[in-house]
Design an enzyme around this catalytic site. Structure first.
Site, short mmCIF file in Angstrom:
data_model
loop_
_atom_site.label_atom_id
_atom_site.label_comp_id
_atom_site.label_asym_id
_atom_site.label_seq_id
_atom_site.Cartn_x
_atom_site.Cartn_y
_atom_site.Cartn_z
N LYS A 217 0.90 -1.25 0.15
CA LYS A 217 -0.14 0.13 0.21
C LYS A 217 0.96 1.08 0.24
CE LYS A 217 -3.98 -1.94 1.42
NZ LYS A 217 -5.52 -1.97 2.31
N ARG A 253 -2.74 -10.47 4.61
CA ARG A 253 -3.10 -10.49 3.38
C ARG A 253 -1.92 -10.03 2.72
NH1 ARG A 253 -5.70 -7.29 -0.30
NH2 ARG A 253 -6.99 -8.40 -1.91
#
Length: 284
Positions: A217, A253
């Protein structure tokens, strides 16, 4: 609808969820796995590298992305889901649509991963209750480019997730089936994300399992060289995985399963050393 459980991970060790984006516009790997053969090959490689479950999604949640129709989402993901289930690979479906969740449940997925926490589709709670599957509720105040203000981001996220859990229980979802995700990057800036990670134990103390999805991210970009490809964020992601394990996370994840598996191997060995290497008590 068929219910299939994900394979259990080792004791105390977080489950590794491998990300499989069947999208042309994912921020990280858009278009790489649009072909069925490529998607299956990549999913199989992630399982061999240590993934406990493969999270299959057909809709990008990158800033500015447009919502898909259910028909298009199903066209993208269902052939992949069916093939992976046929190979006895545990699968999670990454969707905000109750109709997609129902179709994936019928195909044999183990989990429903909803980044909106049931807010994008009010029928989701009913469908999840009917399936009896594990349900991942992410904290969500809107798409990833939504600007949000928090008094205390950790406390606010914690309380809002508790409200989502309560609503799902009203729908009939069993508490033991609910997994919480702090929703890193969704209506949160870098400082918010780091506070949520640094105080993750305040979320794990709620009593539900917690999933951490930090992989690649944007808030990790300052930790790698300027203009580096998103894959360069895998090393920081792996470190976060180990620290999340230390804070009691149920799962992580990630895109790079092998790097996270190595980080968790170190974490496990570290904790084994902590237990077996403790000095004997006086008189022992």
């Amino acid at each position: 609808m068929k219910a299939k459980r994900a394979r259990a991970s080792e004791a105390r060790r977080p489950a590794i969820m491998g990300i499989l984006n069947i999208t042309p516009d994912s921020f990280s790997d858009g278009g790489r796995y649009s072909r069925l053969d490529d998607a299956i090959t990549h999913a199989t490689a992630m399982v061999e590298a240590g993934a406990n479950i493969i999270d299959v999604g057909g809709e990008s949640t990158r800033p500015g992305s447009e919502r898909l129709t259910v028909d298009e989402e199903l066209r993208r993901i269902m052939p992949v889901i069916k093939e992976l289930v046929a190979r006895d690979i545990a699968v999670s479906v990454d969707t905000m649509n109750s109709a997609t969740a129902a179709a994936a449940a019928d195909a044999g997925v183990a989990m429903i991963n909803d980044v909106s926490g049931g807010l994008a589709d009010r029928e989701m709670g009913r469908i999840v209750a009917q399936t009896g599957l594990d349900y991942i509720i992410s904290h969500w105040r809107g798409p990833s480019d939504t600007k949000a203000v928090y008094r205390d981001v950790v406390r606010d996220v914690r309380e809002e997730l508790k409200h989502r859990v309560a609503e799902m229980i009203v729908w009939g979802v069993k508490p033991r089936r609910i997994i919480l995700d702090p929703g890193l990057g969704f209506a949160k800036d870098a400082e918010h994300n780091w506070q949520l990670l640094g105080r993750l134990s305040e979320l794990t103390s709620v009593g539900q399992r917690v999933l951490v999805g930090a992989s690649r991210k944007r808030f990790l970009a300052p930790l790698v060289p300027d203009d580096a490809p998103t894959a360069e964020r895998d090393a920081p992601t792996a470190v976060i995985s180990a620290l999340a394990a230390e804070s009691g996370a149920w799962g992580v994840r990630v895109h790079d399963v092998a790097a996270t598996r190595a980080a968790l191997d170190v974490w496990s060995a570290w904790n084994d050393g902590r237990r077996t290497g403790a000095a004997p008590k006086a008189g022992a």
